[in-house]
Design a protein around this motif. Structure first.
Motif, PDB file in Angstrom:
ATOM      1  N   LEU A 122     -37.774  12.427 -49.598  1.00 29.61           N
ATOM      2  CA  LEU A 122     -37.015  11.493 -48.858  1.00 29.61           C
ATOM      3  C   LEU A 122     -36.469   9.854 -49.140  1.00 29.61           C
ATOM      4  CD1 LEU A 122     -39.262  13.483 -45.809  1.00 29.61           C
ATOM      5  CD2 LEU A 122     -36.311  13.364 -46.102  1.00 29.61           C
ATOM      6  N   LEU A 123     -37.896   9.405 -49.265  1.00 30.78           N
ATOM      7  CA  LEU A 123     -37.307   7.898 -50.162  1.00 30.78           C
ATOM      8  C   LEU A 123     -36.618   7.559 -51.100  1.00 30.78           C
ATOM      9  CD1 LEU A 123     -41.393   6.757 -49.979  1.00 30.78           C
ATOM     10  CD2 LEU A 123     -39.642   6.426 -48.250  1.00 30.78           C
ATOM     11  N   ALA A 124     -36.569   8.660 -52.170  1.00 30.62           N
ATOM     12  CA  ALA A 124     -35.684   8.169 -53.331  1.00 30.62           C
ATOM     13  C   ALA A 124     -34.294   8.411 -52.786  1.00 30.62           C
ATOM     14  CB  ALA A 124     -36.135   9.882 -54.673  1.00 30.62           C
ATOM     15  N   ASN A 125     -34.224   9.639 -51.975  1.00 27.69           N
ATOM     16  CA  ASN A 125     -32.808   9.941 -51.674  1.00 27.69           C
ATOM     17  C   ASN A 125     -32.001   8.790 -50.840  1.00 27.69           C
ATOM     18  OD1 ASN A 125     -30.494  11.944 -50.701  1.00 27.69           O
ATOM     19  ND2 ASN A 125     -31.309  11.046 -48.732  1.00 27.69           N
ATOM     20  N   TYR A 126     -33.307   8.253 -49.849  1.00 25.09           N
ATOM     21  CA  TYR A 126     -32.559   7.292 -49.355  1.00 25.09           C
ATOM     22  C   TYR A 126     -32.468   5.960 -49.827  1.00 25.09           C
ATOM     23  CZ  TYR A 126     -33.124   2.982 -45.670  1.00 25.09           C
ATOM     24  OH  TYR A 126     -32.646   1.984 -44.889  1.00 25.09           O
ATOM     25  N   TYR A 127     -32.778   5.543 -50.356  1.00 24.91           N
ATOM     26  CA  TYR A 127     -32.990   4.073 -51.673  1.00 24.91           C
ATOM     27  C   TYR A 127     -31.862   3.891 -52.129  1.00 24.91           C
ATOM     28  CZ  TYR A 127     -37.233   2.072 -49.924  1.00 24.91           C
ATOM     29  OH  TYR A 127     -38.455   1.404 -48.545  1.00 24.91           O
ATOM     30  N   HIS A 128     -31.587   5.474 -53.006  1.00 26.59           N
ATOM     31  CA  HIS A 128     -30.218   5.803 -53.084  1.00 26.59           C
ATOM     32  C   HIS A 128     -29.455   6.046 -52.774  1.00 26.59           C
ATOM     33  CE1 HIS A 128     -27.918   8.073 -56.285  1.00 26.59           C
ATOM     34  NE2 HIS A 128     -26.895   8.112 -55.298  1.00 26.59           N
ATOM     35  N   ARG A 129     -29.133   6.039 -51.580  1.00 30.09           N
ATOM     36  CA  ARG A 129     -27.804   6.015 -50.484  1.00 30.09           C
ATOM     37  C   ARG A 129     -28.086   4.019 -50.050  1.00 30.09           C
ATOM     38  NH1 ARG A 129     -27.468  10.148 -46.259  1.00 30.09           N
ATOM     39  NH2 ARG A 129     -25.996   8.957 -45.429  1.00 30.09           N
ATOM     40  N   LEU A 130     -29.051   4.028 -49.730  1.00 30.10           N
ATOM     41  CA  LEU A 130     -28.704   2.044 -49.907  1.00 30.10           C
ATOM     42  C   LEU A 130     -28.203   1.706 -50.986  1.00 30.10           C
ATOM     43  CD1 LEU A 130     -29.971  -0.295 -47.678  1.00 30.10           C
ATOM     44  CD2 LEU A 130     -32.054   0.110 -48.868  1.00 30.10           C
ATOM     45  N   TRP A 131     -28.820   1.630 -51.933  1.00 32.41           N
ATOM     46  CA  TRP A 131     -28.059   0.936 -53.245  1.00 32.41           C
ATOM     47  C   TRP A 131     -26.558   1.033 -53.461  1.00 32.41           C
ATOM     48  CZ3 TRP A 131     -29.705  -3.599 -54.310  1.00 32.41           C
ATOM     49  CH2 TRP A 131     -31.165  -3.799 -53.808  1.00 32.41           C
ATOM     50  N   PHE A 322     -31.585   8.171 -57.563  1.00 34.41           N
ATOM     51  CA  PHE A 322     -32.275   8.810 -57.383  1.00 34.41           C
ATOM     52  C   PHE A 322     -33.535   9.137 -57.836  1.00 34.41           C
ATOM     53  CE2 PHE A 322     -33.029  13.891 -56.278  1.00 34.41           C
ATOM     54  CZ  PHE A 322     -33.867  13.359 -55.494  1.00 34.41           C
ATOM     55  N   ALA A 323     -32.739  10.221 -59.181  1.00 36.03           N
ATOM     56  CA  ALA A 323     -33.752  10.198 -60.279  1.00 36.03           C
ATOM     57  C   ALA A 323     -35.035   9.586 -60.860  1.00 36.03           C
ATOM     58  CB  ALA A 323     -32.705  10.447 -61.307  1.00 36.03           C
ATOM     59  N   MET A 324     -34.078   8.307 -60.960  1.00 38.69           N
ATOM     60  CA  MET A 324     -34.887   6.940 -60.929  1.00 38.69           C
ATOM     61  C   MET A 324     -36.158   6.549 -59.866  1.00 38.69           C
ATOM     62  SD  MET A 324     -34.202   2.683 -61.385  1.00 38.69           S
ATOM     63  CE  MET A 324     -32.547   3.220 -62.433  1.00 38.69           C
ATOM     64  N   PHE A 325     -35.852   6.586 -58.955  1.00 36.87           N
ATOM     65  CA  PHE A 325     -36.539   6.451 -57.806  1.00 36.87           C
ATOM     66  C   PHE A 325     -37.473   7.918 -57.196  1.00 36.87           C
ATOM     67  CE2 PHE A 325     -33.204   3.869 -55.413  1.00 36.87           C
ATOM     68  CZ  PHE A 325     -33.654   2.842 -56.760  1.00 36.87           C
ATOM     69  N   VAL A 326     -37.209   9.230 -57.811  1.00 35.29           N
ATOM     70  CA  VAL A 326     -38.267  10.310 -58.163  1.00 35.29           C
ATOM     71  C   VAL A 326     -39.611   9.826 -59.149  1.00 35.29           C
ATOM     72  CG1 VAL A 326     -38.735  12.841 -57.940  1.00 35.29           C
ATOM     73  CG2 VAL A 326     -36.486  11.994 -56.442  1.00 35.29           C
ATOM     74  N   SER A 327     -39.355   9.820 -59.927  1.00 36.28           N
ATOM     75  CA  SER A 327     -40.175   9.653 -61.716  1.00 36.28           C
ATOM     76  C   SER A 327     -40.812   8.202 -61.388  1.00 36.28           C
ATOM     77  CB  SER A 327     -38.647   8.866 -62.344  1.00 36.28           C
ATOM     78  OG  SER A 327     -38.201  10.629 -62.913  1.00 36.28           O
ATOM     79  N   PHE A 328     -40.944   7.499 -60.511  1.00 34.57           N
ATOM     80  CA  PHE A 328     -41.408   6.299 -60.267  1.00 34.57           C
ATOM     81  C   PHE A 328     -42.609   6.528 -59.283  1.00 34.57           C
ATOM     82  CE2 PHE A 328     -38.307   2.756 -61.236  1.00 34.57           C
ATOM     83  CZ  PHE A 328     -39.420   1.879 -62.639  1.00 34.57           C
ATOM     84  N   GLY A 329     -41.920   7.443 -57.772  1.00 31.42           N
ATOM     85  CA  GLY A 329     -42.866   7.771 -56.790  1.00 31.42           C
ATOM     86  C   GLY A 329     -43.766   9.032 -57.671  1.00 31.42           C
ATOM     87  N   ILE A 330     -42.952   9.626 -58.800  1.00 31.35           N
ATOM     88  CA  ILE A 330     -44.413  10.683 -59.241  1.00 31.35           C
ATOM     89  C   ILE A 330     -44.846   9.976 -60.221  1.00 31.35           C
ATOM     90  CG2 ILE A 330     -44.562  12.079 -61.113  1.00 31.35           C
ATOM     91  CD1 ILE A 330     -41.776  13.746 -59.923  1.00 31.35           C
ATOM     92  N   ALA A 331     -45.262   9.141 -61.029  1.00 36.97           N
ATOM     93  CA  ALA A 331     -45.772   7.909 -61.609  1.00 36.97           C
ATOM     94  C   ALA A 331     -46.996   7.063 -60.116  1.00 36.97           C
ATOM     95  CB  ALA A 331     -45.359   7.209 -61.901  1.00 36.97           C
ATOM     96  N   ALA A 332     -46.111   6.877 -59.389  1.00 35.12           N
ATOM     97  CA  ALA A 332     -46.870   6.545 -58.241  1.00 35.12           C
ATOM     98  C   ALA A 332     -48.326   7.267 -57.204  1.00 35.12           C
ATOM     99  CB  ALA A 332     -46.627   5.878 -56.723  1.00 35.12           C
ATOM    100  N   GLN A 333     -47.401   8.796 -57.673  1.00 36.63           N
ATOM    101  CA  GLN A 333     -48.384   9.373 -57.069  1.00 36.63           C
ATOM    102  C   GLN A 333     -50.344   9.593 -57.591  1.00 36.63           C
ATOM    103  OE1 GLN A 333     -47.274  13.355 -55.056  1.00 36.63           O
ATOM    104  NE2 GLN A 333     -48.772  14.252 -55.807  1.00 36.63           N
ATOM    105  N   LEU A 334     -49.669   9.920 -58.934  1.00 35.46           N
ATOM    106  CA  LEU A 334     -50.896  10.245 -60.163  1.00 35.46           C
ATOM    107  C   LEU A 334     -51.585   9.151 -60.522  1.00 35.46           C
ATOM    108  CD1 LEU A 334     -48.825  11.693 -62.741  1.00 35.46           C
ATOM    109  CD2 LEU A 334     -50.439  12.923 -61.102  1.00 35.46           C
ATOM    110  N   MET A 335     -50.949   7.590 -59.648  1.00 37.39           N
ATOM    111  CA  MET A 335     -51.672   6.687 -60.037  1.00 37.39           C
ATOM    112  C   MET A 335     -52.511   6.534 -59.202  1.00 37.39           C
ATOM    113  SD  MET A 335     -49.750   3.566 -62.971  1.00 37.39           S
ATOM    114  CE  MET A 335     -48.525   4.111 -61.678  1.00 37.39           C
TER     115      MET A 335
END
Length: 411
Positions: A122-131, A322-335
């Motif tokens: 949801l956040l990745a899609n929202y910020y993708h559309r924002l930018w 979108f791909a960038m933010f999803v990847s960052f989100g996955i890294a964030a969850q793991l860390m």
């Protein structure tokens, strides 16, 4: 399919399999007491089944085009489903003081594990559309003011308030009613980490941090139950209640000290024999520390952070937001989950039931973590295919230029 797997990220997959393998061995060792039923390997065999399902989910998610998660019926359908499931847990019987599990015929599932992935999407899609100036209605007007005019009020609304109200708040209400403040804290931390990754202006990040600290303090003072307050207090002094809330932390610290540098040997832990409650779940790292020592802990953390930094590297090579933010989100969850889990077992953070990704016992956690890593693998595979295509085009053009130059010289 052979062509698609030509660009499969084997490095990521092998790191995941190594962690799952270590997890299986340590769960076999940690669960030997099995809550009083000595030498019952039921939890180990269950985890093997979960691992098998997780591998299948990983491979299916790798072949699934990650762009499909941006389709409204998939994205918002997943959002609605997770919110509904979280509210349904309110009617479930409590387990360990919280109604955080769905219990269906002897099987249990934690909807918050699915909610973590849904929030990232949801956040990745929202910020993708924002930018990309693709938001409609009021969010679109606020977003354009934030990006083009750079007004601080619009930036607070676009980067913080809209995603909080639209996406985070329904989850917060549902999870707080369980209550599962560990899961809620993970969701909030994922959101904060993604704020940093999506280019939020620094002048509004600092006030947001201060507001977050104030919110946590207010929760501790006015919202937390006596049980939750005691869990926080024993972090600072576990001896205030050594037979109650501080017992698990004290046993965990004893395990760490007993293990030393190289451990007492695989299978030789003392704390797993009824002293450390349910050691195969949230406190499995304590058993790793006791049996494999500091060396084993470092090995597990190295693999976890390798996967997280691999996700960041994949994000940096992505060709769309979108791909960038999803990847960052996955890294964030793991860390975030790794930091909270390690903090809880070593006395730096309250015990909140947050699992160690890919290592702790638990079907929902393992399968969902492997699923989101499969999505990461899908993004990586697309990046590799794009890069291979680009290099092939460069070689082809270079060959054409050389041939053209040769013909010109001959003439």
């Amino acid at each position: 399919m052979k062509t698609r797997f030509q660009y499969f990220d084997f490095t990521l997959f092998i790191a995941v399999l190594m962690l799952v393998g270590i997890s299986s061995v340590m769960i076999y060792s940690a669960s030997v007491w099995n809550r009083g039923d000595y030498a019952n390997s039921g939890l180990f065999y269950r985890q093997l089944v979960y691992a098998g399902i997780g591998i299948v989910v990983y491979l299916v998610a790798t072949l699934f085009r990650y762009e499909n998660f941006r389709k409204p019926h998939i994205l918002y359908g997943l959002y609605a489903l997770t919110v509904i499931l979280l509210f349904v847990t309110w009617a479930m019987p409590p387990l360990n003081g919280a109604r955080a599990w769905l219990v269906v015929g002897g099987f249990t599932m934690q909807p918050v594990e699915i909610a973590k992935f849904a929030l990232i999407l949801l956040l990745a899609n929202y910020y993708h559309r924002l930018w990309n100036d693709d938001l409609k209605g009021l969010p679109g007007r606020i977003g354009r003011a934030a990006i083009v005019k750079k007004g601080w009020r619009a930036q607070i609304g676009a980067f913080f308030l809209i995603p909080i109200i639209y996406f985070f708040l329904p989850y917060a209400i549902a999870i707080n009613g369980q209550p599962d403040h560990g899961g809620l804290f993970v969701l909030g931390a994922i959101m904060f980490m993604m704020w940093l990754a999506v280019g939020s202006p620094l002048r509004i990040i600092v006030p947001a941090i201060l507001a977050g600290i104030g919110f946590v303090y207010a929760m501790y003072t006015f919202v937390f139950t006596d049980n939750q307050v005691s869990r926080v207090d024993v972090v600072f002094n576990p001896f205030m209640d050594p037979e109650g809330y501080g017992h698990q932390l004290l046993m965990s610290i004893i395990s760490i000290v007993h293990g030393g540098l190289t451990g007492v040997g695989l299978g030789n832990s003392y704390q797993k024999y009824g002293y450390l409650p349910e050691p195969e779940t949230d406190y499995i790292m304590s058993i790793i520390a006791e049996e494999l020592g500091f060396v084993g802990v470092v090995a597990v953390l190295t693999l976890l952070f390798f996967i997280a930094f691999r996700a960041i590297n994949i994000a940096n090579h992505s060709d769309n937001h979108f791909a960038m933010f999803v990847s960052f989100g996955i890294a964030a969850q793991l860390m975030v989950q790794t930091a909270i889990n390690i903090g809880a077992m070593s006395g730096w953070f309250p015990g909140t039931g947050v699992t160690l990704p890919l290592v702790s016992y638990g079907g929902t956690s393992l399968i969902m973590t492997m699923g989101i890593l499969g999505v990461l693998s899908s993004i990586s595979m697309r990046n590799r295919h794009r890069e291979a295509t680009r290099r092939a085009d460069i070689r082809e053009k270079s060959a054409e230029n050389v041939q053209s130059s040769s013909l010109h010289v001959v003439r």
